[in-house]
Enzyme design. Sequence first.
Site, PDB file in Angstrom:
ATOM      1  N   SER A 101      29.281  11.263   1.444  1.00  0.00           N
ATOM      2  CA  SER A 101      28.981   9.874   1.128  1.00  0.00           C
ATOM      3  C   SER A 101      30.204   9.219   0.471  1.00  0.00           C
ATOM      4  O   SER A 101      31.283   9.218   1.052  1.00  0.00           O
ATOM      5  CB  SER A 101      27.725   9.806   0.260  1.00  0.00           C
ATOM      6  OG  SER A 101      27.199   8.507   0.203  1.00  0.00           O
ATOM      7  N   HIS A 235      20.132  10.964   4.765  1.00  0.00           N
ATOM      8  CA  HIS A 235      21.433  10.858   4.108  1.00  0.00           C
ATOM      9  C   HIS A 235      21.844  12.166   3.436  1.00  0.00           C
ATOM     10  O   HIS A 235      23.031  12.507   3.401  1.00  0.00           O
ATOM     11  CB  HIS A 235      21.396   9.725   3.077  1.00  0.00           C
ATOM     12  CG  HIS A 235      22.731   9.396   2.504  1.00  0.00           C
ATOM     13  ND1 HIS A 235      23.768   8.898   3.259  1.00  0.00           N
ATOM     14  CD2 HIS A 235      23.219   9.508   1.236  1.00  0.00           C
ATOM     15  CE1 HIS A 235      24.825   8.707   2.496  1.00  0.00           C
ATOM     16  NE2 HIS A 235      24.524   9.068   1.257  1.00  0.00           N
TER      17      HIS A 235
END
Length: 259
Positions: A101, A235
């Site tokens: 991320s 995610h």
Amino acid sequence: MNVLDLATGSRCFKRFHPTPDHRAHLVCFPHAGGSATTYFPLSRQLTCLEPSLNVLAVQYPGRQDRRNEPLIDDVHALAAQVHRELLPVLDGRPLALFGHSMGAVVAYEVARLLEHDSATVPAVLFASGRRAPSRLRDEWTHLKDDAGLIDDLRTLDGTDAEILADKHLMRTVLPAIRGDYRAIETYRHRSGPEPSCPIAVLAGRDDARTTTDELMDWRHHTTGSHSLTVYPGGHFFLNDHTADIVGLLVEHLRAAGVS
């Protein structure tokens, strides 16, 4: 009190599983709001499978044992600090970078600094769960109130619900989380030389924060090779596929002659 990592002489890195006979380094960069301990499971499995690797997890300022240090809410400034701290650790052995991320973008900026400021080319850059640096979205989560910020964390499904419900704990960690969100949401790619190392991109199939096109555009940020591997999940897909990801890392590192 801030405690130096005795393995590296720096507060910036944590080495959870020492490998005295290592032949290469893998430096891991956490996601927004994350800490070095995020990488404890990956470090444990990776060093068991490949003891030739020295796995270092980056500890950003403003959290855990660095909680008394000022936050850095700018990706370029954060990358510059990690780069400075990393230089004394380098010893001529091969180096690879892994970031998830926000950490993928910080790792990318460190790779640029290493190659073009310090003449050190990483063997591989692993970019996980993040669109290419040049792909922008209009994101302003860092401007929301605390409840809005917690709601976003809940949506990502990467933080235990009991932690999110602990008001005292959240008051403690929210400043670092907000600072990281500000850093990545205000990040803008700067023109200049791109890294020459291969970039291996990892992604979750159901991650709403990345699209295939955004992931494929990582190919524009290296003069080397580019690959994309997609896993089931959202995610934080890496939490459910640590063993598979460790296998992928070892495969790429061996192909690059690192381990």
